[in-house]
Design a protein around this motif. Structure first.
Motif, short mmCIF file in Angstrom:
data_model
loop_
_atom_site.label_atom_id
_atom_site.label_comp_id
_atom_site.label_asym_id
_atom_site.label_seq_id
_atom_site.Cartn_x
_atom_site.Cartn_y
_atom_site.Cartn_z
N PRO A 27 72.40 -26.53 71.99
CA PRO A 27 71.59 -26.86 70.80
C PRO A 27 70.95 -25.62 70.19
O PRO A 27 70.88 -24.55 70.79
N GLN A 28 70.50 -25.82 68.93
CA GLN A 28 69.82 -24.74 68.22
C GLN A 28 68.51 -24.39 68.93
O GLN A 28 67.83 -25.23 69.50
N ALA A 29 68.16 -23.09 68.89
CA ALA A 29 66.95 -22.56 69.52
C ALA A 29 66.98 -22.76 71.03
O ALA A 29 65.95 -22.97 71.66
N SER A 30 68.17 -22.68 71.61
CA SER A 30 68.33 -22.78 73.06
C SER A 30 69.36 -21.76 73.50
O SER A 30 70.13 -21.22 72.70
N ALA A 31 69.37 -21.49 74.80
CA ALA A 31 70.34 -20.57 75.39
C ALA A 31 70.66 -21.06 76.79
O ALA A 31 69.86 -21.78 77.41
N ALA A 32 71.85 -20.67 77.28
CA ALA A 32 72.28 -21.09 78.61
C ALA A 32 72.79 -19.87 79.37
O ALA A 32 73.45 -18.99 78.80
N THR A 43 75.38 -15.01 78.49
CA THR A 43 74.41 -15.98 77.96
C THR A 43 75.05 -16.70 76.79
O THR A 43 75.57 -16.05 75.86
N LEU A 44 75.05 -18.02 76.88
CA LEU A 44 75.62 -18.83 75.81
C LEU A 44 74.56 -19.09 74.74
O LEU A 44 73.45 -19.54 75.04
#
Length: 320
Positions: A27-32, A43-44
């Protein structure tokens, strides 16, 4: 045929699961955080991402939006040895998902403990009065320390706010009494200033009124005196223009006698010596209208020249 069908079904399921694990939607404003065999790989970011199924795993999903974390009240000792409870609110944002995952075990707990220790250091150098009146200074000092410490964790502290500073109950009672005394003092001062200003304005008004009244009376007296002078001048000019004789003046003198005796306060009045001359003059005037004298001569009828001296008035003693 049945074993083949079962194998095909298993393969289809595995392919479906592999597709699911291969395609990752962030999702927007997130990272994995992606790990391969337990090691950080990449980092995704937000959007559609492809990973190797059964090899790459998602370690952590990090919210990159600004977060608000309130901390419970913390007891802090001031410089004058008073214990106050301070509530704080931290506004922070994760800027590096990798550092926030691997540099600190729990950045929320780390920020809380760092806030408590920093707050105790700052408040320990202030007395209670300065603590209550220096919130902006405390916020700026606390934010500077937190931002510097959390920078290597991939976290940026945007804002620090002190929700409440609660001194002890006894100190609160003393402060309330002091504030009440200060308010009463200010009210008394304002009342005294108002009374003083009112008295000053009243005195100024009375002064102006007295000045105007005196000016009016002086002007009225001047006009009255001028009118009386003009009347006397007019009467004097009329008398001289008419050239009155002694008989007329004697008659006017007798007419003024009743007016001299008017008034309740006139208990005693003195007839001047000129009354005899007036009566003689009046008698002479009336005698001219009577029968002629038997001696008949103009020289006998002519009145003697008045050789009497002018009467001298003496000041009468006041009546007791």
């Amino acid at each position: 045929m049945q074993p083949i069908i079962i194998v095909l079904i298993i393969l289809v399921v595995l392919v479906f699961i592999a597709l699911i694990k291969t395609i990752q939607v962030i999702p927007q404003a997130s990272a994995a955080i992606v790990e391969r065999f337990g090691r950080y790989t990449r980092t995704l970011n937000a959007g559609l991402n492809i990973v190797v199924p059964f090899i790459d795993t998602i370690r952590n999903r990090v919210d990159l939006r600004e977060q608000v974390v309130p901390f419970p009240p913390q007891p802090v000792i001031t410089q004058d040895n008073l214990v106050v409870n301070i509530d704080t609110v931290i506004y922070y944002q994760v800027t590096d998902a990798r550092a926030a995952t691997y540099e600190v075990a729990s950045y929320i707990q780390a920020i809380e403990q760092l806030t408590v220790t920093t707050l105790r250091n700052i408040i320990g150098g202030m007395d209670l009065e300065r603590t209550l009146t220096s919130r902006e200074e405390i916020n700026a000092a606390l934010r500077g320390v937190l931002d510097e410490a959390t920078g290597r964790w991939g976290i940026r502290v945007n804002r620090v706010e002190l929700k409440a500073i609660e001194p002890p109950t006894s100190i609160q009672d003393s402060m309330e009494k002091q504030m009440r005394a200060d308010r009463d003092k200010r009210a008394a001062i304002l009342t005294a200033e108002g009374v003083r200003q009112s008295e000053i304005l009243t005195a100024e008004g009375e002064k102006q009124a007295a000045i105007l009244r005196a000016e009016g009376e002086a002007r009225s007296a001047a006009l009255r005196a001028e009118g009386e002078a003009q009347a006397i001048r007019t009467v004097f000019e009329s008398i001289h223009a008419g050239d009155p004789d002694q008989k007329l003046l004697s008659y006017q003198y007798l007419q003024m006698l009743p007016k001299i005796a008017e008034g309740d306060a006139n208990k005693l009045w003195i007839v001047p010596s000129e009354i005899g001359d007036a009566l003689k003059g009046l008698g002479g005037a009336l005698g001219n209208f009577g029968p002629p004298s038997p001696t008949g001569g103009d020289a006998a009828a002519a009145p003697k020249a008045n050789t009497r001296k002018a009467p001298t008035y003496r000041e009468q003693p006041p009546l007791e």
